[in-house]
Design a protein around this motif. Structure first.
Motif, PDB file in Angstrom:
ATOM      1  N   GLU A 145       0.835  -1.208   0.000  1.00 40.17           N
ATOM      2  CA  GLU A 145       0.000   0.000   0.000  1.00 40.17           C
ATOM      3  C   GLU A 145       0.870   1.259   0.000  1.00 40.17           C
ATOM      4  O   GLU A 145       0.580   2.229  -0.715  1.00 40.17           O
ATOM      5  N   PHE A 146       1.919   1.259   0.813  1.00 41.03           N
ATOM      6  CA  PHE A 146       2.835   2.392   0.899  1.00 41.03           C
ATOM      7  C   PHE A 146       3.457   2.682  -0.466  1.00 41.03           C
ATOM      8  O   PHE A 146       3.498   3.842  -0.923  1.00 41.03           O
ATOM      9  N   LEU A 147       3.934   1.652  -1.141  1.00 43.10           N
ATOM     10  CA  LEU A 147       4.594   1.841  -2.436  1.00 43.10           C
ATOM     11  C   LEU A 147       3.619   2.297  -3.518  1.00 43.10           C
ATOM     12  O   LEU A 147       3.967   3.115  -4.367  1.00 43.10           O
ATOM     13  N   GLU A 148       2.403   1.782  -3.476  1.00 45.48           N
ATOM     14  CA  GLU A 148       1.404   2.231  -4.452  1.00 45.48           C
ATOM     15  C   GLU A 148       1.104   3.718  -4.276  1.00 45.48           C
ATOM     16  O   GLU A 148       0.995   4.462  -5.265  1.00 45.48           O
ATOM     17  N   ARG A 149       0.970   4.172  -3.023  1.00 44.37           N
ATOM     18  CA  ARG A 149       0.725   5.597  -2.772  1.00 44.37           C
ATOM     19  C   ARG A 149       1.924   6.429  -3.225  1.00 44.37           C
ATOM     20  O   ARG A 149       1.757   7.509  -3.808  1.00 44.37           O
ATOM     21  N   MET A 150       3.125   5.934  -2.951  1.00 40.53           N
ATOM     22  CA  MET A 150       4.315   6.678  -3.349  1.00 40.53           C
ATOM     23  C   MET A 150       4.427   6.761  -4.870  1.00 40.53           C
ATOM     24  O   MET A 150       4.778   7.807  -5.429  1.00 40.53           O
ATOM     25  N   TRP A 151       4.102   5.679  -5.544  1.00 39.77           N
ATOM     26  CA  TRP A 151       4.145   5.652  -7.010  1.00 39.77           C
ATOM     27  C   TRP A 151       3.182   6.683  -7.598  1.00 39.77           C
ATOM     28  O   TRP A 151       3.503   7.384  -8.563  1.00 39.77           O
ATOM     29  N   GLU A 152       1.999   6.776  -7.006  1.00 45.55           N
ATOM     30  CA  GLU A 152       1.019   7.765  -7.472  1.00 45.55           C
ATOM     31  C   GLU A 152       1.531   9.185  -7.244  1.00 45.55           C
ATOM     32  O   GLU A 152       1.282  10.080  -8.060  1.00 45.55           O
ATOM     33  N   ARG A 153       2.249   9.388  -6.136  1.00 45.38           N
ATOM     34  CA  ARG A 153       2.742  10.729  -5.804  1.00 45.38           C
ATOM     35  C   ARG A 153       3.967  11.124  -6.629  1.00 45.38           C
ATOM     36  O   ARG A 153       4.071  12.256  -7.091  1.00 45.38           O
ATOM     37  N   THR A 154       4.881  10.188  -6.823  1.00 46.87           N
ATOM     38  CA  THR A 154       6.158  10.518  -7.465  1.00 46.87           C
ATOM     39  C   THR A 154       6.181  10.242  -8.954  1.00 46.87           C
ATOM     40  O   THR A 154       7.026  10.782  -9.673  1.00 46.87           O
ATOM     41  N   GLY A 155       5.280   9.390  -9.435  1.00 46.04           N
ATOM     42  CA  GLY A 155       5.420   8.901 -10.788  1.00 46.04           C
ATOM     43  C   GLY A 155       6.423   7.765 -10.824  1.00 46.04           C
ATOM     44  O   GLY A 155       6.968   7.348  -9.796  1.00 46.04           O
ATOM     45  N   PRO A 156       6.685   7.208 -12.005  1.00 44.08           N
ATOM     46  CA  PRO A 156       7.561   6.040 -12.112  1.00 44.08           C
ATOM     47  C   PRO A 156       8.981   6.310 -11.618  1.00 44.08           C
ATOM     48  O   PRO A 156       9.496   7.418 -11.720  1.00 44.08           O
ATOM     49  N   PHE A 157       9.589   5.283 -11.076  1.00 46.09           N
ATOM     50  CA  PHE A 157      11.002   5.316 -10.714  1.00 46.09           C
ATOM     51  C   PHE A 157      11.594   3.950 -11.025  1.00 46.09           C
ATOM     52  O   PHE A 157      10.888   2.942 -11.096  1.00 46.09           O
ATOM     53  N   GLY A 158      12.907   3.905 -11.200  1.00 48.44           N
ATOM     54  CA  GLY A 158      13.539   2.672 -11.665  1.00 48.44           C
ATOM     55  C   GLY A 158      13.962   1.730 -10.574  1.00 48.44           C
ATOM     56  O   GLY A 158      14.035   0.517 -10.780  1.00 48.44           O
TER      57      GLY A 158
END
Length: 391
Positions: free
Chosen positions: A309-322
């Protein structure tokens, strides 16, 4: 979604897959009551464990004071760790450029590039600890200017140029590298971005990767890097964006919170020594609640479900990362630390990357047709029994 008790280890993943790599960023933090030699051996053992689990990379920091971050030479750590491993990439995270002659940095980079057959990575920064700079007689306001100047010279040397350069802190006369890099065209290089735009501009100018904290303004850092990249004809890839987050995972939230009691207080005392205002603010807001303290600083103490859940929220906030880099804080004892990394790779990243979607589709197909498949199998068995002994 289950968040208490045993974690839910299976959940359908219906959307398109990702390919986010996983690594560990080791400052590292080791309590001042521990034997330093054993700490170092444990770090080497940890790198071997991370390779076994399938982590893509690990980074080691450079620090010279404070007692807890015990490595003054990440390149020496890389050389030793590379001999103990065969696949995982190992980075200097970061080289404090103002503390070294840029020619010597470039020379060591190329040597490590060959020794590791291209597995070494090189991060650049101004130096995190003001106490380090004070011992070397470097004023804090000099550090970022020296970083910019030093990185330019390092990049030119590693790229094969002959460099003459006069500076207040180093001199070069017709200087060049006697070896070409092993990696083509260059070894992997990154910069740290934090509270100033310097790192983002360096990344854009030289097409470097970025290493940044997940709790910071990742989008602003990346946007500035892209803007600078366009000025210099570089197209940056988010595959080279590394986001650092502090995690500790266990099967239950209670177990995770209990485990961080091992090393959280020494770490908080170290934070107080480095940044009293930040320490006071965290204490005022969270008191002695370990999970809340870590959450305030952008991290997570919890279960694999919580981490997804934490990573999904972060992905939505930051956009893609490698690449996701977990901070090696040593809040937990060694066994709990290893288990946390194992849970990340076994249960969090497959779900976050949606890597098992084809397995899930295959299972769903078999399950939905279970009656037909079972009936056909029984019919085939009965036919075989009925015709037993017949030509």
């Amino acid at each position: 979604m289950q968040t208490r008790g045993k974690t839910n280890l299976w959940r359908p993943c219906l959307t398109e897959s990702r390919h986010v790599r996983t690594g560990v960023f080791l400052p590292p933090h080791h309590g001042n009551d521990e034997d330093v030699s054993l700490c170092m051996q444990r770090d080497f053992e940890l790198v071997q464990w991370l390779e076994y689990l399938g982590f893509s990379e690990v980074w080691m920091g450079e620090h010279h004071s404070g007692g807890m971050q015990i490595y003054g030479s990440p390149d020496l750590f890389i050389a030793a760790a590379a001999e103990r491993t065969s696949r995982i990439r190992i980075g200097a995270g970061v080289i404090s450029v103002p503390y070294h002659h840029p020619y010597m940095i470039a020379d060591r980079m190329i040597q490590l590039d060959h020794q590791t057959r291209g597995r070494a990575m090189f991060g650049f920064g101004p130096g995190m600890l003001v106490s380090d700079a004070a011992m070397l007689g470097i004023a804090p306001e000099q550090q970022r200017a020296r970083l910019v100047e030093g990185v330019d010279v390092i990049h030119r040397l590693v790229s094969g140029e002959v460099v003459t350069h006069d500076s207040e802190w180093f001199t070069l006369r017709d200087a060049s590298m006697q070896l070409s890099p092993y990696s083509h065209p260059l070894p992997e290089m990154t910069v740290v971005t934090s509270r100033t735009p310097v790192g983002s501009r360096l990344a854009g100018r030289y097409n470097f990767g970025i290493l940044t904290h997940g709790g910071g303004d990742v989008n602003a850092s990346w946007a500035l890097a892209e803007e600078t990249g366009r000025e210099f004809g570089n197209q940056l890839s988010r595959d080279n964006l590394r986001v650092v987050v502090s995690f500790h995972l266990a099967e239950t939230r209670e177990e995770a919170a209990k485990a961080v009691e091992f090393g959280l207080e020494p770490w908080m005392r170290y934070l107080e020594a480095l940044n009293p205002a930040s320490y006071a603010d965290s204490r005022a807001k969270a008191g002695n609640d370990a999970a809340k303290l870590i959450a305030l600083r952008g991290g997570l103490v919890g279960t694999p479900d919580d981490a997804v859940e934490f990573l999904e929220r972060m992905w939505e906030r930051t956009g893609p990362f490698g690449c996701l880099l977990m901070t090696g804080t040593n809040w937990m004892n060694f066994e709990a630390t290893k288990r946390s990394y194992e849970l990340m790779m076994r249960y969090v990243m497959p779900r976050f990357n949606k890597a098992n979607r084809q397995r899930e589709r295959s299972f769903d197909w078999v399950y939905e047709n279970r009656e037909a498949f079972s009936g056909a199998n029984i019919a085939a068995i009965n036919k075989a029994v009925a015709s037993a002994g017949r030509p």
